[in-house]
Design an enzyme around this catalytic site. Structure first.
Site, PDB file in Angstrom:
ATOM      1  N   ASP A  18     -11.598   2.262   3.858  1.00  0.00           N
ATOM      2  CA  ASP A  18     -11.970   0.846   3.768  1.00  0.00           C
ATOM      3  C   ASP A  18     -13.474   0.677   3.526  1.00  0.00           C
ATOM      4  OD1 ASP A  18     -10.150  -1.279   3.893  1.00  0.00           O
ATOM      5  OD2 ASP A  18      -9.738  -0.942   6.024  1.00  0.00           O
ATOM      6  N   GLN A  76      -5.210  -1.802   9.548  1.00  0.00           N
ATOM      7  CA  GLN A  76      -4.970  -3.106   8.931  1.00  0.00           C
ATOM      8  C   GLN A  76      -5.536  -4.231   9.798  1.00  0.00           C
ATOM      9  OE1 GLN A  76      -3.648  -3.519   5.845  1.00  0.00           O
ATOM     10  NE2 GLN A  76      -3.892  -5.725   5.999  1.00  0.00           N
ATOM     11  N   LYS A 135       0.850  -1.207   0.000  1.00  0.00           N
ATOM     12  CA  LYS A 135       0.000   0.000   0.000  1.00  0.00           C
ATOM     13  C   LYS A 135       0.880   1.251   0.000  1.00  0.00           C
ATOM     14  CE  LYS A 135      -3.763  -2.433   2.211  1.00  0.00           C
ATOM     15  NZ  LYS A 135      -4.357  -2.936   3.440  1.00  0.00           N
TER      16      LYS A 135
HETATM   17  N1  GUN Z   1      -6.711  -7.169   5.778  1.00  0.00           N
HETATM   18  C1  GUN Z   1      -7.000  -7.925   4.703  1.00  0.00           C
HETATM   19  N2  GUN Z   1      -7.828  -7.265   3.853  1.00  0.00           N
HETATM   20  C2  GUN Z   1      -8.067  -6.063   4.412  1.00  0.00           C
HETATM   21  C3  GUN Z   1      -8.827  -4.925   4.002  1.00  0.00           C
HETATM   22  O1  GUN Z   1      -9.472  -4.893   2.954  1.00  0.00           O
HETATM   23  N3  GUN Z   1      -8.804  -3.861   4.860  1.00  0.00           N
HETATM   24  C4  GUN Z   1      -8.106  -3.877   6.022  1.00  0.00           C
HETATM   25  N4  GUN Z   1      -8.171  -2.793   6.790  1.00  0.00           N
HETATM   26  N5  GUN Z   1      -7.384  -4.911   6.422  1.00  0.00           N
HETATM   27  C5  GUN Z   1      -7.362  -5.994   5.616  1.00  0.00           C
END
Ligand code: GUN
Length: 294
Positions: free
Chosen positions: A123, A98, A54
């Site tokens: 998200d 996360q 990211k």
């Molecule tokens: N961990 C795995 N997929 C995701 C996601 O889409 N968002 C977040 N915040 N954590 C994740």
């Protein structure tokens, strides 16, 4: 028939280029870059890789990014204080916590995620954004679901009037994608682990989305001839071997379109996070999600 492989890499590169151009225009117009803060709690190795990816995507798209690493033992109170401070920080437009969280925090996961300002909720997990999506209103949408829609649109796969079947009812993928496809006038069905005679339903799908988290779960016998098959699954079956939810080799012989794993939807999820961060920045500055368009 041999399916056309929809390369996540190719589409994600295009999408990120578009976000990058708009993020430069945003910076020129408003005097700051869109900013994303990612909070990671503990040392989960898979999460660390996702967060690094990211961060790299932000660098590629002119988005300022900040990673906040918190100790595994951080208390709920301390984590909420970090979120509160990011909510107030005007240089931070998107906040991503996360997942998964360590056990002592996971039990309060919904409460913690709801502390994120809905306008910074890149998200799309905040109840306000979930509600808005179900009402068909403009809002921040979960990135993987948005990535699936963007891929279908870019590949020019018709949705209006078509039958879409989603296998998997998660809050992160299945449910938001249901709403997105419905808004595009598809006829949408969600199947799950208790669905009876699953193949009889999946075989009706013009667009089949697999989001179950079971390796090679969707076989060619479950797929309609010339369907578009989108594989959201990422399953580790050996230390260095990732596979999707779809039995790729056999399904590719029957479908018209198929996404690979790795190199498919995962890359579009990250591109959608960049799109959401730019949108969040626009929402905060102008109250409109499209402040670059005109
Ligand atoms: N961990 C795995 N997929 C995701 C996601 O889409 N968002 C977040 N915040 N954590 C994740």
């Amino acid at each position: 028939m041999t399916a056309k492989i929809l390369s996540g890499k190719e589409f994600a590169t295009q999408f990120k280029q578009t976000v990058c151009q708009k993020a430069h225009l945003f910076e020129k117009k408003y005097g700051l870059k869109p900013g994303l803060a990612v909070i990671i709690v503990g040392k989960d190795p898979a999460s660390a890789i996702y967060v690094r990816n990211k961060h790299r995507a932000c660098a590629e798209t002119n988005i300022r990014s900040q990673i906040i690493e918190l100790d595994e033992s951080v208390s709920k109170k301390e984590l909420l204080a970090v979120i509160d401070s990011l909510n107030k920080n005007q240089a931070v437009h998107g906040i991503l916590l996360q997942l998964p969280l360590p056990k002592h925090l996971a039990k309060d996961g919904s409460e913690i995620l709801s502390r994120i300002d809905p306008l910074k909720d890149v998200d799309g997990f905040h109840p306000l954004n979930v509600g808005r999506l179900s009402l068909g209103e403009d809002c921040l949408v979960p990135c993987t679901a948005l990535g699936c829609l963007r891929l279908l649109e870019a590949a020019k796969i018709p949705l209006e009037g078509k039958r879409a079947v989603i296998v998997g009812r998660s809050n992160i993928v299945g449910k938001p994608l249901f709403h997105l496809l419905l808004q595009k006038n598809a006829t949408v069905t969600i199947c799950h682990s208790r669905t009876e005679n699953l193949p009889s339903i999946t075989k009706t799908a013009d667009i089949l989305i697999a989001a179950v988290g079971k390796p090679h779960f969707i076989t060619s016998a479950m797929v309609k001839e010339k369907a578009a098959v989108i594989d959201v699954g990422i399953n580790r079956i050996a230390p260095k071997k990732l596979v999707g939810d779809v039995a790729f080799e056999q399904v590719a012989k029957k479908a018209a379109f198929i996404t690979p794993v790795p190199g498919g939807i995962g890359l579009l999820t990250i591109a959608s996070l960049m799109e959401n961060t730019l949108k969040a920045a626009c929402l905060q500055i102008t109250k409109r999600g499209d402040c670059i368009e005109n």
